[in-house]
Design an enzyme around this catalytic site. Structure first.
Site, PDB file in Angstrom:
ATOM      1  N   CYS A 177       1.151  -1.213   0.067  1.00 42.54           N
ATOM      2  CA  CYS A 177       0.275  -0.055  -0.023  1.00 42.54           C
ATOM      3  C   CYS A 177       1.253   0.977   0.348  1.00 42.54           C
ATOM      4  O   CYS A 177       0.460   2.105  -0.625  1.00 42.54           O
ATOM      5  CB  CYS A 177      -1.129  -0.337   1.391  1.00 42.54           C
ATOM      6  SG  CYS A 177      -1.818  -1.272   1.023  1.00 42.54           S
ATOM      7  N   HIS A 327      -3.716   7.023   1.151  1.00 44.51           N
ATOM      8  CA  HIS A 327      -4.459   5.229   0.959  1.00 44.51           C
ATOM      9  C   HIS A 327      -5.345   5.138   1.082  1.00 44.51           C
ATOM     10  O   HIS A 327      -5.449   5.346   2.150  1.00 44.51           O
ATOM     11  CB  HIS A 327      -3.106   3.938   1.460  1.00 44.51           C
ATOM     12  CG  HIS A 327      -3.489   3.059   1.064  1.00 44.51           C
ATOM     13  ND1 HIS A 327      -4.385   2.247   0.339  1.00 44.51           N
ATOM     14  CD2 HIS A 327      -3.104   2.294   2.933  1.00 44.51           C
ATOM     15  CE1 HIS A 327      -4.339   1.223   0.393  1.00 44.51           C
ATOM     16  NE2 HIS A 327      -3.842   1.234   1.622  1.00 44.51           N
ATOM     17  N   ASN A 357     -10.117  -1.202  -0.428  1.00 40.41           N
ATOM     18  CA  ASN A 357      -8.717  -0.936  -0.160  1.00 40.41           C
ATOM     19  C   ASN A 357      -8.071  -1.240  -1.585  1.00 40.41           C
ATOM     20  O   ASN A 357      -7.826  -2.916  -1.608  1.00 40.41           O
ATOM     21  CB  ASN A 357      -8.202  -1.793   1.141  1.00 40.41           C
ATOM     22  CG  ASN A 357      -6.478  -1.836   1.377  1.00 40.41           C
ATOM     23  OD1 ASN A 357      -6.183  -1.108   0.278  1.00 40.41           O
ATOM     24  ND2 ASN A 357      -6.187  -1.916   3.072  1.00 40.41           N
TER      25      ASN A 357
END
Length: 401
Positions: A177, A327, A357
């Site tokens: 990420c 993020h 996500n």
């Protein structure tokens, strides 16, 4: 080649070094100092006839004034959408339970013959189209992914799909990420220190392939997507990457990981030819294992600190930031970081509800949507940060356009 700060090559000739006294200090955060030397001194190539060579073939560096800016973006998502209600038929959960705890309502998942490489190539093509740059003018392709479709890397396949006839270098960056932030910083190093002109930075991940779909604590979180930006060389006065801050802490791996496991065989001769334990067995990666509470504590602690450090190195106050783009992991994390930085919700970019996500894809995916909707405009300053597996985290202060 430029070092981690993208500002000064260690390969500078001795005669050049002597002209740089007093010495220059270079920091991990992307900031440096030197008395009497221009703030944007970087390295490029200069040998007789070097102007005829590609950046990756040029030899001896020289000092120039050079910056980089973000000039195009694109994104792509799979066709299949999985809602919270769909997941409630698989595990013990509900739309309310998921949305209250995460902010997520839908996610896109690769299915059938869908390919992550195809998604990444589509996002890259859109970024090139917006920037009005021909694929043959691309000097470098950086694919930020932890889920490549080839163990040896998928970036060259994107270069092939784009039809780049000059065979530019293409390689993968694995940092989950945080990957896209590392890709941005790497692109700036190649431009400032290597003489590259156009660098594609692509974030693409398909974590759905590594999710335990019986674990309601993790399967609700992840989706698949790709996003891309074109980073282009410019004069130092137009520079669009003001500062960055990067870190990792291997002690935190136990909180978020997908480790390699040996495949257990029911017979003596494994499918990869291993025999009686004398040779390594075939291996595969485990499903994602995550301690959600610890990851949450980690993120809300380190991300604001990192952004504040990057702002300090850039010499910018928090009030100068037009947008906060994190993020897209959890809406509670996004809200907590925004509160710490005293940024109102109307200046926070979030599309988490629609995609979940998407790991390295989340920042460029959200940026692309915001640009195409007219929210982010040329000249806007953005504080952006990635965080996750490793554990790794990093931030960058950038300007769009």
């Amino acid at each position: 080649m430029a070092n981690a700060s993208g500002l000064l090559s260690p390969a500078v000739a001795p005669s050049v070094r002597r002209r740089l006294n007093p010495p220059i200090g270079v920091f991990q955060s992307g900031s440096w100092f030197s008395e009497g030397v221009s703030r944007r001194i970087v390295c490029s190539s200069t040998v007789q006839g070097a102007e005829k060579l590609s950046p990756s073939k040029s030899g001896v560096p020289r000092l120039v004034s050079r910056g980089c800016k973000l000039v195009g973006c694109g994104s792509a998502v799979p066709r299949l959408q999985i809602s919270n209600d769909d997941l409630s038929k698989i595990v013990d959960t509900s739309d309310e339970w998921i949305s209250v705890r995460t902010g997520i309502r839908n996610r896109r998942i690769l299915s059938g013959k869908d390919s992550l490489t195809d998604l990444a190539a589509e996002a890259a093509k859109k970024a090139l189209q917006m920037a009005e740059v021909d694929p043959d003018d691309v000097d470098l392709v950086l694919l930020c992914t932890s889920t490549p479709e080839d163990l040896f890397g998928s970036a060259p396949q994107i270069q092939k799909a784009l039809g780049c006839k000059n065979n530019p270098l293409a390689y993968d960056i694995t940092a989950a990420c945080s990957g896209f932030i590392l890709g941005l910083v790497s692109a700036s190093c190649y431009i400032r220190g290597g003489g590259f002109n156009n660098v594609l930075v692509i974030g693409a991940d398909a974590l759905s392939r590594y999710v335990d779909w019986t674990d309601r604590g993790s399967c609700i979180l992840f989706g698949d997507a790709a996003g891309a930006v074109l980073v282009q060389a410019c004069d130092s006065e137009e520079d669009g990457l003001f500062a960055f801050d990067l870190h990792s802490d291997g002690e935190g791996q136990r909180h978020l990981r997908a480790t390699m496991n040996e495949n257990e065989k029911d017979h003596e001769l494994g499918t990869n030819g291993s025999l009686l334990g004398l040779l390594p067995k075939g291996s595969s990666y485990s499903c994602i294992q995550m301690n959600g509470k610890e990851v949450f504590r980690f993120a809300v602690r380190v991300v604001p600190q990192s952004i504040e450090l990057a702002l300090e190195k850039a010499g910018l106050p928090g009030s100068s930031i037009d947008w906060l783009l994190l993020h897209q992991a959890n809406q509670r994390i996004i809200d907590a970081v925004a509160a710490r930085l005293e940024l109102p919700s109307e200046r926070v970019i979030s599309n988490l509800a629609n995609y979940g996500n998407t790991s390295a894809a989340s920042i460029p995916l959200a940026l692309d949507e915001a640009v195409r909707k007219g929210k982010v405009k040329a000249g806007h300053k953005i504080a952006t940060a990635g965080f996750g597996a490793g554990l790794t985290w990093g931030s960058a202060i950038i300007r769009w356009g």
